[in-house]
Enzyme design. Sequence first.
Site, mmCIF file in Angstrom:
data_model
loop_
_atom_site.group_PDB
_atom_site.id
_atom_site.type_symbol
_atom_site.label_atom_id
_atom_site.label_comp_id
_atom_site.label_asym_id
_atom_site.label_seq_id
_atom_site.Cartn_x
_atom_site.Cartn_y
_atom_site.Cartn_z
ATOM 1 N N GLU A 208 -0.443 -21.862 28.940
ATOM 2 C CA GLU A 208 0.598 -21.110 29.647
ATOM 3 C C GLU A 208 2.000 -21.719 29.606
ATOM 4 O O GLU A 208 2.615 -21.947 30.661
ATOM 5 C CB GLU A 208 0.168 -20.905 31.106
ATOM 6 N N GLU A 308 -8.300 -16.280 30.698
ATOM 7 C CA GLU A 308 -8.331 -16.360 32.159
ATOM 8 C C GLU A 308 -8.228 -14.952 32.716
ATOM 9 O O GLU A 308 -7.405 -14.147 32.254
ATOM 10 C CB GLU A 308 -7.182 -17.219 32.707
#
Length: 395
Positions: A208, A308
């Site tokens: 991320e 995720e």
Amino acid sequence: MPLLNRLLSLAALGVSAVPSVLSFQPGFSYGSEKVRGVNLGGWLVLEPWITPSIFENTGNDDIVDEWTFGEYQDYDTAKAVLQDHWNSWITEDDFAAIAAAGLNHVRLPVGYWAFAVGSGEPYITGQARLCEEGHSPGRRTTSLKLVIDLHGAPGSQNGFDNSGQRMSYPTWHSNQTNVDRTNAIIKTIISMVDSEYETVPIIAPLNEPAGFDGDDVLTVVKQYWKDSYPYDSSTESNTVELIHDAFQSLSYWDGFMVDGYDGVAMDTHIYQMFSDEQVAYNYSQHIEEACSHGSSLADFDLWIIVGEWTPASTDCAKWLNGRGTGARYDGSISDYKTFMRQYWEAQVISYEKGSGWIQWTWKAENADDWSYQAGLKYGWIPQDPTDLEYPDICD
């Protein structure tokens, strides 16, 4: 090397490979066989919302991440807590339960500080020594595949507490030394696990990165994805590089690292509670949005894994937005368990239009709706991920 031994022991030998080209043979049939997995969140990288007791027990509200956990405590005290946590949070029983649930991958978030800590960095180390001790998952006899995910980089790649250091603006991308340190760690991991691609088929070089902060970040990220590629013209590798979309639309990445590259996959994370609009969705809207992702995943030009996601639909988990930060949603929900089963299935159906999924996360102290383990126990996740009660929910 001790840390490597630990990481390699997290997955047992076993291979089912259909190469994308004759020279590339990954340790899993990505693209034809679906990834179905779970994250080992909160184990080797602390997150206050996953294990709030670890932070509450410090008695210090200024301890909000793993950096401050080491900075604002006595070293020996902090180290003892972490060692106990490392030895108990994920055990042999967890791996056995994950495999018994029909899953085939585990994603292991780990911080750069497990490999190298610089001067003045207060992180507590010891993972390498832990790898030689105690409850070795190498005693397991499962066929789980391991994704090694670098979850935190020097300077923080996103400013989130799960990068190791919470800050208002990340500094990883603005300091070339940070980037070079990160790349060196990834290259070291790749060289160590390259021959173990049957058990460790994927390396994710950074979780991320903050592409939402603009071109200054994205320019660095795109070059880093290329620099961290597992091999060049002089070497060969069967390790898959799992790059993250940096919070950009999939269309932004069209054609990126396609020509001239083998074994590159895209990681995208899909949540529906981190904006005021999404957290206000009713059940039908959550399910509708989940189903809507299927077409873009199916059409993407790389293998794509939703690395995720969660059946949770609110940010009510304590400290999910950071220690001391409140939630967007506060209210009672009826029939939430039934909804979570429908929502879970809608996401699975949609994400398997791509290469598959890895749910966040296996367990949490207080946030059952995020926990795969709790979902199995209470019934909103099936014992077999292919046993769907609502197979037509996205039709």
